[in-house]
Enzyme design. Sequence first.
Site, PDB file in Angstrom:
ATOM      1  N   TRP A 103       0.824  -1.218   0.000  1.00 12.39           N
ATOM      2  CA  TRP A 103       0.000   0.000   0.000  1.00 12.39           C
ATOM      3  C   TRP A 103       0.851   1.258   0.000  1.00 12.39           C
ATOM      4  O   TRP A 103       0.523   2.235  -0.685  1.00 12.39           O
ATOM      5  CB  TRP A 103      -0.994  -0.035   1.163  1.00 12.39           C
ATOM      6  CG  TRP A 103      -1.874  -1.233   1.020  1.00 12.39           C
ATOM      7  CD1 TRP A 103      -1.858  -2.369   1.763  1.00 12.39           C
ATOM      8  CD2 TRP A 103      -2.848  -1.459  -0.013  1.00 12.39           C
ATOM      9  NE1 TRP A 103      -2.757  -3.283   1.265  1.00 12.39           N
ATOM     10  CE2 TRP A 103      -3.379  -2.749   0.184  1.00 12.39           C
ATOM     11  CE3 TRP A 103      -3.328  -0.698  -1.080  1.00 12.39           C
ATOM     12  CZ2 TRP A 103      -4.363  -3.298  -0.654  1.00 12.39           C
ATOM     13  CZ3 TRP A 103      -4.308  -1.225  -1.908  1.00 12.39           C
ATOM     14  CH2 TRP A 103      -4.818  -2.521  -1.689  1.00 12.39           C
ATOM     15  N   ASP A 173      -1.763   6.629   6.481  1.00  9.54           N
ATOM     16  CA  ASP A 173      -2.795   5.711   6.017  1.00  9.54           C
ATOM     17  C   ASP A 173      -2.992   4.691   7.130  1.00  9.54           C
ATOM     18  O   ASP A 173      -2.135   3.844   7.372  1.00  9.54           O
ATOM     19  CB  ASP A 173      -2.341   5.028   4.725  1.00  9.54           C
ATOM     20  CG  ASP A 173      -3.333   3.965   4.238  1.00  9.54           C
ATOM     21  OD1 ASP A 173      -4.355   3.725   4.920  1.00  9.54           O
ATOM     22  OD2 ASP A 173      -3.076   3.380   3.173  1.00  9.54           O
ATOM     23  N   LYS A 197     -12.317  -2.124   7.342  1.00 12.58           N
ATOM     24  CA  LYS A 197     -11.653  -3.015   8.277  1.00 12.58           C
ATOM     25  C   LYS A 197     -12.215  -2.787   9.683  1.00 12.58           C
ATOM     26  O   LYS A 197     -12.945  -3.620  10.190  1.00 12.58           O
ATOM     27  CB  LYS A 197     -10.132  -2.818   8.255  1.00 12.58           C
ATOM     28  CG  LYS A 197      -9.464  -3.421   6.995  1.00 12.58           C
ATOM     29  CD  LYS A 197      -9.147  -2.392   5.973  1.00 12.58           C
ATOM     30  CE  LYS A 197      -8.162  -2.762   4.889  1.00 12.58           C
ATOM     31  NZ  LYS A 197      -8.148  -4.014   4.250  1.00 12.58           N
TER      32      LYS A 197
END
Lengths: 362, 362
Positions: A103, A173, A197
């Site tokens: 990511w 993030d 999540k």
Amino acid sequence: MAKRIFNFNAGPSTLPLDVLKIVQNELLDYRGTGMSVMEISHRSPEFDEINESAMALTRELMGLDDKYHVMFLTGGASTQFALIPINFAADGKKGAYVDTGTWSTKAIKEANILGGAHLAGSSKDNEYRYIPKIADLDVPSDSAFLHITTNNTIKGTQWHETPEFAGVPLIADMSSDILSRQIDFGKYAMIYGGAQKNLGPSGTCLVVMHDDLLQKCKDGNPSMWDYRTHAAKKSLYNTPPSLTIYIVKLVLEWIKGQGGLAAVEKTNQSKKDIIYGLMDQYPDYFKGTAKKDSRSWMNITMRLPNEDLEKKLIADAKAAGFGGLKGHRSVGGIRVSLYNAMSLEGAQKVAAFMEEFKKVNS
Amino acid sequence: MAKRIFNFNAGPSTLPLDVLKIVQNELLDYRGTGMSVMEISHRSPEFDEINESAMALTRELMGLDDKYHVMFLTGGASTQFALIPINFAADGKKGAYVDTGTWSTKAIKEANILGGAHLAGSSKDNEYRYIPKIADLDVPSDSAFLHITTNNTIKGTQWHETPEFAGVPLIADMSSDILSRQIDFGKYAMIYGGAQKNLGPSGTCLVVMHDDLLQKCKDGNPSMWDYRTHAAKKSLYNTPPSLTIYIVKLVLEWIKGQGGLAAVEKTNQSKKDIIYGLMDQYPDYFKGTAKKDSRSWMNITMRLPNEDLEKKLIADAKAAGFGGLKGHRSVGGIRVSLYNAMSLEGAQKVAAFMEEFKKVNS
């Protein structure tokens, strides 16, 4: 009585059953309006209450004051990878990025499309098995910002300290560990995360931004890509993903009802201790892929002695009511995701299952 | 038994009760998976089936072949206002725009931020009460595209013919009339629309694009802003708004179950005839704001003799079980939105209510 499995999916992932039941009960008639929550106007007092509550709960759980703007945007973290450089990496100033795997690599790729990124650190040299030491980072003092990925869903690593560099706004993030434990959120200029999540269904990306950073947004971008548009309109410049935000609000209420981040952290600590404890007991069978000091509390990644055993464990687990244990398609292996909504019971039961599996399949 | 009102909201708006009941029934356990649909992976066979079905149903209902890509994106139509010029208005070629009110005005504003727009026509001279005649449009033959807003939610107007200019790809924002009647979708290079009127909850924007246009996407944009990313990955480049797409798929199935667009059109025609019939019977009381040849089938806008009567009608209607009749905050008055999921019974009953209101309040 609905059948429910223990769901270890990495995202979208398990949600609190209590939240799902509220959604189900209110689905045809939201609190006496005669409409589903997805049929009411985003300009109505009912949705306004949902939106305001979701913003207030976010600040409350994070211990932040109203210098922080709370926004529910769309396009996932992947869109933030582009919005951050186009808003903040202006006038030749680049952002500094730490590359800790998939990511963050993607965030760097988008920054490079949009003018460049400075690589402040990387763990690519060892397959992203660790988080670089803060002392080893190279963060120029004139960096537009420092960007980190606090938890790495695929590689199973997590930052356990917060990097601080004077004068350089910290952007994180937190898609896969947001609101999972107590940290000093006030050290961050911007926190963002896809909801799917710890926060709710996929479809919204929470963005929390200090006003000092917001004021630095570059002029001349399209309205939807300028954070000031969304901050000023409380995410209601255009029609928001209202059903998703409603469920996020219920999840935030559920977190508060658990006792907030102190209580959530305690449970999450116990959950990860159970799984890592098992791995440390049988390190030649459950072979962790992350270095011990960089282990994630949220996504525990491991390899078994061979791929056939991995396939068998995933299949046997599914038959026994444990889903989502397959590692990301890019790395393989086993992954046990332990987001907030996974119960301590789920962690205990999957650990018992794994230990039994080892006994039978050694 | 849930209380339900007749919901005339302009968006988010009423959804088929049969669809909401399916969502409710499956909410804790999606078809035996032991998980809610919002808890399953977007890479699972279950979600793949949802996504593939939604794409196939869109093509089937529109009568399009697989030269058209179907994408479920995020950020609403407002994001498309920026994506269209950054992808297609390259190399000094501008898009041509017809300005028919609020939403097309916004699309033009974003194009102007991103290099400019050519104004092909406008009805601003008469408060956007009409759709310009196709013969009067000024569309340069080297335009990158022609952009129209097929239905104008706020002004209550709708295009009833399709403008065709050889060599100029036609792009349409169909947010508020998509799949509401039979048109030749094959005349369009790109069709897009926020889901929250005829397709489902807010949170996804349907984009249907011919491959010829897709191939014209400009290089060098961030991944999330390049349509080729999403077309190649079938909207799964990043985590999609899976709960929303699931509900959209159920609504598409519902449309097909009604008999497709032929049947939906017939009902929608009857619904609008009932309301416009009432207005034409009492034109000094229910004063339509759109010119007759430009009247929308989806959003019927009117003023009453004075604002006090408008307020009273809205309040009395609410008490009688008719919601969402207030005009957009920018124009005031009364608005009757008649999207696909509003039943013929709803249109009949609200018309009867309005006629009675006139008798009592004249």
